[in-house]
Design an enzyme around this catalytic site. Structure first.
Site, PDB file in Angstrom:
ATOM      1  N   MET A  24     -11.935   4.705  -1.242  1.00  0.00           N
ATOM      2  CA  MET A  24     -12.660   4.927   0.013  1.00  0.00           C
ATOM      3  C   MET A  24     -13.301   6.302  -0.118  1.00  0.00           C
ATOM      4  O   MET A  24     -12.896   7.281   0.514  1.00  0.00           O
ATOM      5  CB  MET A  24     -11.694   4.857   1.197  1.00  0.00           C
ATOM      6  CG  MET A  24     -11.286   3.429   1.525  1.00  0.00           C
ATOM      7  SD  MET A  24      -9.773   3.338   2.499  1.00  0.00           S
ATOM      8  CE  MET A  24      -8.570   3.391   1.185  1.00  0.00           C
ATOM      9  N   GLY A  69      -5.201  -4.459   5.532  1.00  0.00           N
ATOM     10  CA  GLY A  69      -4.999  -3.833   6.828  1.00  0.00           C
ATOM     11  C   GLY A  69      -4.357  -4.739   7.865  1.00  0.00           C
ATOM     12  O   GLY A  69      -4.827  -5.846   8.111  1.00  0.00           O
ATOM     13  N   GLY A  70      -3.268  -4.266   8.431  1.00  0.00           N
ATOM     14  CA  GLY A  70      -2.630  -4.978   9.539  1.00  0.00           C
ATOM     15  C   GLY A  70      -1.916  -6.272   9.187  1.00  0.00           C
ATOM     16  O   GLY A  70      -1.581  -7.051  10.084  1.00  0.00           O
ATOM     17  N   SER A 119       0.852  -1.190   0.000  1.00  0.00           N
ATOM     18  CA  SER A 119       0.000   0.000   0.000  1.00  0.00           C
ATOM     19  C   SER A 119       0.885   1.236   0.000  1.00  0.00           C
ATOM     20  O   SER A 119       1.630   1.479   0.957  1.00  0.00           O
ATOM     21  CB  SER A 119      -0.900   0.005   1.228  1.00  0.00           C
ATOM     22  OG  SER A 119      -1.438   1.302   1.380  1.00  0.00           O
ATOM     23  N   HIS A 129      -7.980   1.375  -4.587  1.00  0.00           N
ATOM     24  CA  HIS A 129      -8.978   1.175  -3.528  1.00  0.00           C
ATOM     25  C   HIS A 129      -9.667   2.510  -3.231  1.00  0.00           C
ATOM     26  O   HIS A 129      -9.073   3.394  -2.623  1.00  0.00           O
ATOM     27  CB  HIS A 129      -8.248   0.621  -2.296  1.00  0.00           C
ATOM     28  CG  HIS A 129      -9.121   0.426  -1.091  1.00  0.00           C
ATOM     29  ND1 HIS A 129      -8.595   0.184   0.166  1.00  0.00           N
ATOM     30  CD2 HIS A 129     -10.475   0.415  -0.935  1.00  0.00           C
ATOM     31  CE1 HIS A 129      -9.591   0.043   1.034  1.00  0.00           C
ATOM     32  NE2 HIS A 129     -10.733   0.192   0.393  1.00  0.00           N
ATOM     33  N   PHE A 141      -6.721   4.592   7.865  1.00  0.00           N
ATOM     34  CA  PHE A 141      -5.338   4.820   8.276  1.00  0.00           C
ATOM     35  C   PHE A 141      -4.502   3.548   8.176  1.00  0.00           C
ATOM     36  O   PHE A 141      -5.030   2.448   8.358  1.00  0.00           O
ATOM     37  CB  PHE A 141      -5.294   5.324   9.726  1.00  0.00           C
ATOM     38  CG  PHE A 141      -6.063   6.611   9.912  1.00  0.00           C
ATOM     39  CD1 PHE A 141      -5.457   7.839   9.665  1.00  0.00           C
ATOM     40  CD2 PHE A 141      -7.405   6.587  10.288  1.00  0.00           C
ATOM     41  CE1 PHE A 141      -6.179   9.016   9.801  1.00  0.00           C
ATOM     42  CE2 PHE A 141      -8.135   7.766  10.427  1.00  0.00           C
ATOM     43  CZ  PHE A 141      -7.511   8.988  10.182  1.00  0.00           C
TER      44      PHE A 141
HETATM   45  C1  DX5 Z   1      -6.598   1.413   5.153  1.00  0.00           C
HETATM   46  C2  DX5 Z   1      -6.009   1.119   3.805  1.00  0.00           C
HETATM   47  C3  DX5 Z   1      -4.942   0.078   3.788  1.00  0.00           C
HETATM   48  C4  DX5 Z   1      -3.910   0.179   4.880  1.00  0.00           C
HETATM   49  C5  DX5 Z   1      -2.783  -0.790   4.798  1.00  0.00           C
HETATM   50  O1  DX5 Z   1      -7.648   2.287   5.011  1.00  0.00           O
HETATM   51  O2  DX5 Z   1      -7.008   0.694   2.915  1.00  0.00           O
HETATM   52  O3  DX5 Z   1      -4.478  -0.179   2.497  1.00  0.00           O
HETATM   53  O4  DX5 Z   1      -3.456   1.448   5.038  1.00  0.00           O
HETATM   54  O5  DX5 Z   1      -1.782  -0.401   5.676  1.00  0.00           O
HETATM   55  P1  DX5 Z   1      -1.222  -1.329   6.842  1.00  0.00           P
HETATM   56  O6  DX5 Z   1      -0.652  -2.551   6.156  1.00  0.00           O
HETATM   57  O7  DX5 Z   1      -0.202  -0.492   7.500  1.00  0.00           O
HETATM   58  O8  DX5 Z   1      -2.369  -1.694   7.728  1.00  0.00           O
HETATM   59 ZN    ZN Z   2      -6.497  -0.179   0.916  1.00  0.00          ZN
END
Ligand code: DX5
Ligand code: ZN
Length: 215
Positions: free
Chosen positions: A66, A174-175, A6, A64, A141
């Protein structure tokens, strides 16, 4: 397992170089997080930035969205060079129309669900999309903790695909890190987005390699 770094966690002052670095490090896709400050409480970048950095790799751009009204901006992201456009089932655009719009531009559509949304929300669209995305953190985030319970939804989606006789890849976002990716692998996840785990590593090629081998 495919790894999609990302770019949210990259150095935005040299985004082109960061994409080249990810390409050389073995990234499969580039994941680009577009946030509008309305659908999520954060603002990142939009189509002009994606268009500007498109030339730095030939690898697929996984965009992506959002944003509250994705349908309105599909042309912009298609023109910017997106290969995959994913948007949220919780958005305010008409889901069917948005999928059709993405397809009409020769781009692959994907649907994303937030942690509070059940897998059943994507099921009616499974035969129309090329990617199902299960958020494993609240969108907005980078650097948050992985929510392992979300993997049950991955299994539900996979089971539903078997029942329908179709094969829709599932991505989690995420994570994802060395501690959590084995669980994703076991749940049948096809693509893992990883921001912090890749960009904060000293050796990004090693980080991507390790994530793949642990999956
Ligand atoms: C969150 C994003 C993700 C995320 C990935 O809103 O869609 O792509 O930031 O970041 P990490 O791997 O740090 O969770
Ligand atoms: Zn994302």
């Amino acid at each position: 397992m495919k790894i999609a770094p990302s770019l949210l966690s990259c150095d935005f002052s040299k985004m082109g170089d960061e994409i080249i670095r990810m390409d050389k490090s073995g990234a499969d896709w580039m994941h680009l997080d577009v946030m509008d400050g309305h659908f999520v409480p954060n603002i990142t970048f939009g189509a002009p930035v994606i268009k500007a950095v498109r030339k730095y790799t030939k690898k697929p751009f996984d965009v992506h969205l959002m944003i509250s009204d994705p349908l309105k901006y599909i042309d912009n992201f298609a023109d910017a060079g997106a290969d995959i456009i994913t948007f949220h089932v919780e958005c305010s655009s008409d889901i069917g129309k948005t999928i059709e719009k993405i397809k009409s531009r020769g781009v692959k559509p994907g649907l994303v669900i937030k942690p509070g949304t059940p897998a059943s929300a994507v099921v009616p669209f499974l035969n129309k999309i090329n990617l199902a995305v299960v958020m494993t953190v609240e969108p907005g985030f980078g650097g948050q903790s992985f929510m392992p319970d979300m993997l049950l939804k991955v299994k539900e989606i996979k089971n539903e695909c078997v029942r329908l006789g179709i094969d829709v890849p599932v991505e989690i976002d995420g994570g994802v890190c060395e501690k959590t990716i084995a669980l994703a692998g076991r749940a049948g996840v096809d693509v893992c987005v990883a921001g912090t785990a890749v960009f904060k590593a000293d050796d990004t090629a090693l980080a991507i390699n390790r994530l793949k081998s642990l999956a």
